[in-house]
Motif scaffolding. Sequence first.
Motif, PDB file in Angstrom:
ATOM      1  N   ALA A  73     -14.936   7.994   3.219  1.00  0.00           N
ATOM      2  CA  ALA A  73     -14.553   8.651   4.474  1.00  0.00           C
ATOM      3  C   ALA A  73     -13.172   8.185   4.933  1.00  0.00           C
ATOM      4  N   TRP A  74     -12.909   6.882   4.819  1.00  0.00           N
ATOM      5  CA  TRP A  74     -11.604   6.386   5.261  1.00  0.00           C
ATOM      6  C   TRP A  74     -10.489   6.876   4.335  1.00  0.00           C
ATOM      7  N   ALA A 103      -7.139   8.801   5.372  1.00  0.00           N
ATOM      8  CA  ALA A 103      -5.809   8.311   4.987  1.00  0.00           C
ATOM      9  C   ALA A 103      -5.038   9.334   4.163  1.00  0.00           C
ATOM     10  N   LEU A 104      -5.743  10.151   3.355  1.00  0.00           N
ATOM     11  CA  LEU A 104      -5.071  11.189   2.574  1.00  0.00           C
ATOM     12  C   LEU A 104      -4.392  12.218   3.472  1.00  0.00           C
ATOM     13  N   VAL A 105      -4.964  12.430   4.657  1.00  0.00           N
ATOM     14  CA  VAL A 105      -4.412  13.415   5.589  1.00  0.00           C
ATOM     15  C   VAL A 105      -3.193  12.869   6.310  1.00  0.00           C
ATOM     16  N   LEU A 165     -10.959  -1.966   4.693  1.00  0.00           N
ATOM     17  CA  LEU A 165     -10.577  -0.574   4.446  1.00  0.00           C
ATOM     18  C   LEU A 165      -9.375  -0.148   5.279  1.00  0.00           C
ATOM     19  N   THR A 166      -9.308  -0.587   6.539  1.00  0.00           N
ATOM     20  CA  THR A 166      -8.321  -0.041   7.471  1.00  0.00           C
ATOM     21  C   THR A 166      -7.044  -0.859   7.596  1.00  0.00           C
ATOM     22  N   LEU A 190     -14.180  -0.363  14.974  1.00  0.00           N
ATOM     23  CA  LEU A 190     -14.697   0.723  14.136  1.00  0.00           C
ATOM     24  C   LEU A 190     -16.128   0.424  13.703  1.00  0.00           C
ATOM     25  N   SER A 191     -16.403  -0.825  13.375  1.00  0.00           N
ATOM     26  CA  SER A 191     -17.765  -1.220  13.005  1.00  0.00           C
ATOM     27  C   SER A 191     -18.727  -0.953  14.154  1.00  0.00           C
ATOM     28  N   ALA A 192     -18.298  -1.280  15.393  1.00  0.00           N
ATOM     29  CA  ALA A 192     -19.152  -1.049  16.561  1.00  0.00           C
ATOM     30  C   ALA A 192     -19.393   0.443  16.784  1.00  0.00           C
TER      31      ALA A 192
END
Length: 829
Positions: free
Chosen positions: A598-599, A603-605, A774-775, A801-803
């Motif tokens: 998903a990330w 990021a591709l966008v 990831l981020t 993001l985890s929350a």
Amino acid sequence: MRPLIDHLRRFADRTAVLTETTELTYGQLADRVEACAPTLGERRALVLLEVDNDVDTLTHYLAALAAGHVVLPMPAGGDTATLTATYRPDIVVDRTGVRHVDTGGHVLHPDLMLLMSTSGSTGSPKLVRLSRTNVAANARAIADYLGIVETDRAATTLPMSYCYGLSVVHSHLLVGAALILTDRSVSEQQFWDLFVAHRGTTFAGVPYTFELLDRVGFSHMKLPHLRYVTQAGGPMPSERVRRYAALGERRGWELFVMYGATEATARMAYLPPHLAQSHPQAIGVAVPGASLTIEPLDGWPDDESGELVFRGPNVMMGYAEHIEDLADGPTLQELRTGDVARRCGPGLFEIVGRTSRFAKIFGLRIDLQRLERTLAGHGVTALCTDAGERLVVVAEGPHSPADVRRVVADAAKVPVGAVDAVAVPELPRLPSGKPDYPRARTLVTPRPEGDDDLADMFADVLHLDPSDITDDATFVDLGGNSLTYVTMSVRLERMLGHLPADWPRLPIRDLRHRPAPRQRWWRSWGSTVETSVALRALAIVLVVASHAGLFEMWGGAHILLGIAGYNFARFCLTPLPRRRRVRHLGSTIGWIALPAVAWVAVALVVTDDYHASNLLLANKFLGPHDSMTAGRLWFVEVLVWTLAALALLLWLPLADRAERRFPFAFAAVFLAGGMVLRYDLPGFGLGRDAWFTMLAFWFFAAGWAAAKASTSLQRLAVTVVLIVGVHGYFGNTVRELLVTVGLVLLIWLPAVRCPAVVAVAAGAIAEASLYIYLTHFQVYPLFGSHKLYGVIASIVIGIALSAVITQIRHRWRDRRLTKQNRARVPALR
């Protein structure tokens, strides 16, 4: 004094006692007993002995008997106030030593030897009076039908304050066999290490013990010296009796199902092992030298059944309820057990009911009427009954079921999870006006209540329906994995105040009531953090800071890979059935792969960092290999594809069986294979880029082997392989030292103490480590030369993001449960 000490000296150099640190011969034990006896005084006295399963307790117990005293064993740390007030013991022996009390002395019957609690856990001062003849006769009978020999070594799985546990001591010392003294539970690996190291031949269990054996994978353990296992303390389901009898037949040991009571000094009947599979419901035949009969019982509908009556030399002298009763002689010739029985085979008996208001929970005999009186004292009118290994309470009026459960559990000294309670407007009654106990059982849903219940926490962290959480469930059983593990460990630490090392495999019931460990002065500050959690937090911080250029301290990702292997062994390779294990592993892969994909899609966008191959987590396979950014996610790729390959392997029944039977050797094979590739023994010539390919799998395998290492020698072997393998791997001494120290700590140090604020921060960072990883590649560049801010922002955004993801999962779960509840309404109507 002489007869008992002379008996011990008869066996001279034979091993008598084994512990984790001590080994005593019978001669050495006799010396200790002889030296200890004078400290108890010469005048015959009543000795209250607080017992642990250790050498000091055994020495004081035998010394008291040798000196002719009357002994009242009680659990160490238990509430002895009622007994002390009622019987005024002359001597108290506890962890602080021997304390003499000036009571003026007591009149004690010459034959009286032992006083045992009969009400189990309800705190009643009612005791069973046992004579020397009772104890000796029952010990001889047990040694006879079990065939105990001098070479036997019995582990003390039950407390010596319990007649069953004490009978193990008596019967083995009678014939010169050895005792493996330990207070450890069969759910702990250390118990089995001790049992194997001392060549244990037998251990005893109540029904709950066998539930724990199921959870720890007992059927796959290698116990080369095990000769027989005994079970008593309440009825065990027939299916489990058959299964363990069959297991023993395959593995070369025998199962003895037994029946007894404190009033009979311990044992009244046993089921010969060869009949366990054909008559699993039976209590068996009378012990040698005794007899069982069935006598008519008025009002019982079955003419073939009646009250079971026991006759034999081990029938107690009688009860004691006051201090004056200690002077009385024998008052009974037979024991009317209160159990309703019938014959079920050649000389066999089967229990089909009870005539009195008692229940057996966890091997404890609990007076249900006394529990009702206790509740009445709290202003609660209630009916108390039992359902298997649980107490059932129906309270009348607007009472809190959670409060009722706590009162009952406290009075009965059982876990709160063993009590089911409900409040109703009016108690169920028969037409005659008597309580309707069968109806009461149907009113209670076997689900613990209370906002602070651990079951609610498990449901919250694992995103499950609270109604699916039972007190028998474990973190592993419920699908816990290395990601949810961090959240759960942090929240458990806050709730329990301590964190048992084996908590992922402990049932919720045991977690709720597991006693806190004794604190040392140097542990009296801060909080406990598991080493894997602390290392995970530290490693991800090092990864982010090194990538951002705040400083260079590489190696964090390889530590994370080792931790991943460690957690794979703990949470995926469990005693669960093969299909559930693989399903659990697939779920773990999803928890890692789906957020990563998903990330990458996001990021591709917004960036040109990644390529289409990153969506498949396959850049290392598909390229492009010349990109400066597409290879950043190598750690996630290695982890996901490693887990996927292992899932396919463990789906094979042969591999599954091999891993269960030889868990450490199975992991060691993969570690050895990883080392072969690490040194490029086949000559593939993959070069230094192998650091960041699937060949880094050997770090994962090292963590896996470390988790499965059950002895110090095995842990040492993994440590040596790790040190050798890391040396020269990176060509950077600091990096190699960092990775080595981190993974060695993982192997040898279960937990660390730190200030509470550090523990909270470590837990939050470790929980969010995947999202931080990831981020952070897209976050820290936004801060340009302000590298420290970039690192802090990367960590904060990952935690946030985890929350958010956690809240989304919660809402999805709640919506799913709402739909399920709506679907149930028409059916209920």
